[in-house]
Scaffold this motif. Structure first.
Motif, PDB file in Angstrom:
ATOM      1  N   THR A 154       0.821  -1.211   0.000  1.00 53.63           N
ATOM      2  CA  THR A 154       0.000   0.000   0.000  1.00 53.63           C
ATOM      3  C   THR A 154       0.859   1.266   0.000  1.00 53.63           C
ATOM      4  OG1 THR A 154      -1.366  -1.308   1.529  1.00 53.63           O
ATOM      5  CG2 THR A 154      -2.172   0.874   0.937  1.00 53.63           C
ATOM      6  N   SER A 155       1.822   1.318  -0.911  1.00 51.05           N
ATOM      7  CA  SER A 155       2.727   2.472  -0.984  1.00 51.05           C
ATOM      8  C   SER A 155       2.765   2.999  -2.415  1.00 51.05           C
ATOM      9  CB  SER A 155       4.134   2.077  -0.529  1.00 51.05           C
ATOM     10  OG  SER A 155       4.118   1.674   0.834  1.00 51.05           O
ATOM     11  N   ASN A 156       2.984   4.298  -2.553  1.00 53.59           N
ATOM     12  CA  ASN A 156       2.923   4.931  -3.867  1.00 53.59           C
ATOM     13  C   ASN A 156       4.066   5.917  -4.067  1.00 53.59           C
ATOM     14  OD1 ASN A 156       0.315   3.727  -4.536  1.00 53.59           O
ATOM     15  ND2 ASN A 156      -0.546   5.153  -3.031  1.00 53.59           N
ATOM     16  N   GLU A 157       4.537   6.009  -5.307  1.00 49.35           N
ATOM     17  CA  GLU A 157       5.517   7.011  -5.726  1.00 49.35           C
ATOM     18  C   GLU A 157       6.766   7.005  -4.847  1.00 49.35           C
ATOM     19  OE1 GLU A 157       3.814  10.865  -6.376  1.00 49.35           O
ATOM     20  OE2 GLU A 157       1.941  10.048  -7.133  1.00 49.35           O
ATOM     21  N   CYS A 158       7.304   5.820  -4.622  1.00 46.00           N
ATOM     22  CA  CYS A 158       8.529   5.685  -3.823  1.00 46.00           C
ATOM     23  C   CYS A 158       9.658   5.112  -4.677  1.00 46.00           C
ATOM     24  CB  CYS A 158       8.286   4.772  -2.623  1.00 46.00           C
ATOM     25  SG  CYS A 158       7.133   5.427  -1.401  1.00 46.00           S
ATOM     26  N   ASP A 159      10.880   5.530  -4.374  1.00 45.73           N
ATOM     27  CA  ASP A 159      12.078   4.999  -5.027  1.00 45.73           C
ATOM     28  C   ASP A 159      12.824   4.099  -4.054  1.00 45.73           C
ATOM     29  OD1 ASP A 159      11.462   6.397  -7.280  1.00 45.73           O
ATOM     30  OD2 ASP A 159      13.071   7.881  -7.090  1.00 45.73           O
ATOM     31  N   PHE A 160      13.300   2.959  -4.562  1.00 50.94           N
ATOM     32  CA  PHE A 160      14.020   1.990  -3.748  1.00 50.94           C
ATOM     33  C   PHE A 160      15.388   1.695  -4.375  1.00 50.94           C
ATOM     34  CE2 PHE A 160       9.579   1.315  -2.846  1.00 50.94           C
ATOM     35  CZ  PHE A 160       9.540   1.043  -1.492  1.00 50.94           C
ATOM     36  N   TYR A 161      16.435   1.928  -3.601  1.00 51.71           N
ATOM     37  CA  TYR A 161      17.786   1.535  -3.982  1.00 51.71           C
ATOM     38  C   TYR A 161      18.136   0.340  -3.089  1.00 51.71           C
ATOM     39  CZ  TYR A 161      18.005   6.073  -6.326  1.00 51.71           C
ATOM     40  OH  TYR A 161      17.756   7.142  -7.142  1.00 51.71           O
ATOM     41  N   VAL A 162      18.112  -0.861  -3.648  1.00 52.28           N
ATOM     42  CA  VAL A 162      18.152  -2.038  -2.792  1.00 52.28           C
ATOM     43  C   VAL A 162      19.185  -3.073  -3.240  1.00 52.28           C
ATOM     44  CG1 VAL A 162      15.741  -1.796  -2.103  1.00 52.28           C
ATOM     45  CG2 VAL A 162      16.284  -3.181  -4.086  1.00 52.28           C
ATOM     46  N   HIS A 163      19.723  -3.760  -2.247  1.00 49.94           N
ATOM     47  CA  HIS A 163      20.420  -5.036  -2.449  1.00 49.94           C
ATOM     48  C   HIS A 163      19.623  -6.063  -1.656  1.00 49.94           C
ATOM     49  CE1 HIS A 163      23.825  -7.834  -3.072  1.00 49.94           C
ATOM     50  NE2 HIS A 163      23.311  -8.369  -1.972  1.00 49.94           N
ATOM     51  N   ILE A 164      19.177  -7.124  -2.336  1.00 46.09           N
ATOM     52  CA  ILE A 164      18.286  -8.065  -1.671  1.00 46.09           C
ATOM     53  C   ILE A 164      18.557  -9.477  -2.168  1.00 46.09           C
ATOM     54  CG2 ILE A 164      16.480  -7.588  -3.369  1.00 46.09           C
ATOM     55  CD1 ILE A 164      14.437  -8.036  -1.088  1.00 46.09           C
ATOM     56  N   THR A 165      18.580 -10.435  -1.243  1.00 47.22           N
ATOM     57  CA  THR A 165      18.951 -11.803  -1.588  1.00 47.22           C
ATOM     58  C   THR A 165      17.748 -12.674  -1.927  1.00 47.22           C
ATOM     59  OG1 THR A 165      18.956 -12.428   0.760  1.00 47.22           O
ATOM     60  CG2 THR A 165      21.030 -11.682  -0.186  1.00 47.22           C
ATOM     61  N   ALA A 166      16.554 -12.091  -2.000  1.00 45.12           N
ATOM     62  CA  ALA A 166      15.355 -12.772  -2.476  1.00 45.12           C
ATOM     63  C   ALA A 166      14.518 -11.744  -3.229  1.00 45.12           C
ATOM     64  CB  ALA A 166      14.560 -13.372  -1.313  1.00 45.12           C
ATOM     65  N   GLN A 167      13.591 -12.216  -4.043  1.00 42.32           N
ATOM     66  CA  GLN A 167      12.801 -11.277  -4.833  1.00 42.32           C
ATOM     67  C   GLN A 167      12.021 -10.304  -3.942  1.00 42.32           C
ATOM     68  OE1 GLN A 167      10.874 -14.570  -7.113  1.00 42.32           O
ATOM     69  NE2 GLN A 167      11.117 -13.195  -8.848  1.00 42.32           N
ATOM     70  N   PRO A 168      12.117  -8.987  -4.191  1.00 38.51           N
ATOM     71  CA  PRO A 168      11.265  -8.040  -3.476  1.00 38.51           C
ATOM     72  C   PRO A 168       9.801  -8.308  -3.829  1.00 38.51           C
ATOM     73  CG  PRO A 168      13.011  -6.917  -4.712  1.00 38.51           C
ATOM     74  CD  PRO A 168      12.999  -8.325  -5.166  1.00 38.51           C
ATOM     75  N   ILE A 169       8.923  -8.120  -2.868  1.00 38.25           N
ATOM     76  CA  ILE A 169       7.500  -8.361  -3.081  1.00 38.25           C
ATOM     77  C   ILE A 169       6.733  -7.064  -2.827  1.00 38.25           C
ATOM     78  CG2 ILE A 169       5.466  -9.566  -2.208  1.00 38.25           C
ATOM     79  CD1 ILE A 169       7.314 -11.935  -1.583  1.00 38.25           C
ATOM     80  N   ILE A 170       5.859  -6.709  -3.776  1.00 40.81           N
ATOM     81  CA  ILE A 170       5.009  -5.535  -3.599  1.00 40.81           C
ATOM     82  C   ILE A 170       3.545  -5.957  -3.734  1.00 40.81           C
ATOM     83  CG2 ILE A 170       6.799  -4.007  -4.494  1.00 40.81           C
ATOM     84  CD1 ILE A 170       5.170  -3.762  -7.080  1.00 40.81           C
ATOM     85  N   GLU A 171       2.669  -5.205  -3.070  1.00 42.12           N
ATOM     86  CA  GLU A 171       1.238  -5.489  -3.146  1.00 42.12           C
ATOM     87  C   GLU A 171       0.456  -4.202  -2.892  1.00 42.12           C
ATOM     88  OE1 GLU A 171      -1.939  -8.839  -1.575  1.00 42.12           O
ATOM     89  OE2 GLU A 171      -0.175  -8.393  -0.355  1.00 42.12           O
TER      90      GLU A 171
END
Length: 325
Positions: free
Chosen positions: A243-260
């Motif tokens: 439930t988030s909008n208009e955000c930027d993510f600079y990420v290092h992640i060891t599993a797939q990021p999940i959005i909903e």
């Protein structure tokens, strides 16, 4: 000064590079899709799904039952891992499933994830109510001019949880001594900048508006909910954004990021620089050679072969760099 011809030539090269990268990504996506179809579009694949999926679901429900009797972080982490495996399993077999089967599977996943999220929030809230609390005031190391925001951090720390909440237009800095091994809860902030230089265990983030959050490597998971127009720089095992909008993510992640239930999210590689970064990476235990920053899974768009309209990659020329020194 470069001539207009030079600028046009550079622009054309850049456009060609972007087009080539896009074609390579589409080709790779099509290849993976064809491989999945080949593997799963047989009776054997269908029978395997019908045998394994109910077992996965049952095992997760059994773990929830165990957790209700005796809370254990290892069981909680096992649920997180198994749920992610179940979600991936469902996605890989979507080509051989009926629309009803897919809808039922998505319903199962949503219910289990809601149960998990509720449990995590309840546990966090319970921790906040513990007797052991203290208030810390940080003063800036360098003298600030009268037009600058004063770096400060007023938070309640339980035995293992730091709470940063209900702040407006503040600059907040925390160091390793405050963060390492702690769970961090951040809630109800507006137009704040947070620089967390350390190795937190997990982060729970809710209701941020127009904020910047830059964090060292997090040892476990990060949960983000109800954030608007924010910038995040994060490194972690698992990232879930709701439930988030208009955000930027600079990420290092060891599993797939999940959005909903998200819209207009953008992703780029983690690009935070500071002196203790390598040491903190080792301390966090994150596998730095494995990174899924551009492999986002959207639970509102589980259509194989079609990119989600709810997220995209930040173009290289638009990406920012961050420092927390």
């Amino acid at each position: 000064m470069a001539s207009s011809d030079d600028l046009d030539e550079r622009r054309q090269r850049k456009l060609a590079q972007m087009s080539r990268r896009d074609e390579e990504r589409k080709l790779d996506l099509q290849t993976k899709q064809d491989e999945r179809k080949y593997i799963t579009s047989t009776n054997v694949g269908r029978k395997y799904f019908e045998q394994e999926y109910p077992l996965m679901k049952s095992q997760i429900e059994d773990l929830f039952s165990q957790l209700s009797v005796n809370y254990d972080e290892k069981i909680l982490q096992d649920i997180i891992d198994r749920l992610q495996t179940m979600e991936k399993f469902l996605t890989e077999h979507v080509d051989i499933l009926s629309s009803r089967d897919v809808a039922n599977g998505q319903g199962d996943v949503t219910k289990l994830r809601q149960k998990l999220n509720s449990l995590q929030y309840e546990t966090l809230s319970s921790t906040h109510r513990m007797d052991f609390t203290k208030t810390l005031e940080e003063t800036p190391k360098k003298e600030e001019d009268s037009n600058s925001k004063v770096p400060s951090a007023n938070f309640i720390a339980s035995l293992n949880t730091i709470n940063i909440s209900n702040k407006n237009n503040e600059l907040i800095r925390l160091e390793s001594a405050d963060l390492n091994g702690k769970d961090v809860a951040i809630e109800n902030l507006k137009q704040c900048e947070l620089f967390l230089k350390g190795v937190p265990s997990s982060l729970q983030i809710k209701n941020l508006n127009a904020c910047i959050l830059i964090v060292g490597p997090c040892a476990r998971s990060i949960l983000i909910d109800q954030c608007q127009q924010c910038e995040f720089a994060l490194a972690c095992q698992q990232l879930r954004v709701h439930t988030s909008n208009e955000c930027d993510f600079y990420v290092h992640i060891t599993a797939q990021p999940i959005i909903e239930d998200c819209h207009n999210l953008r992703f780029a590689p983690y690009n935070v620089k500071y002196n203790l970064k390598d040491e903190h990476i080792k301390q966090s235990g994150l596998l730095w050679t494995k990174d899924y920053w551009d492999d986002v899974r959207d639970f509102n768009h589980m259509v194989v072969g079609m990119p989600s309209p709810n997220w995209r990659i930040i173009e290289e020329e638009e990406r920012k760099e961050w420092s927390i020194d």
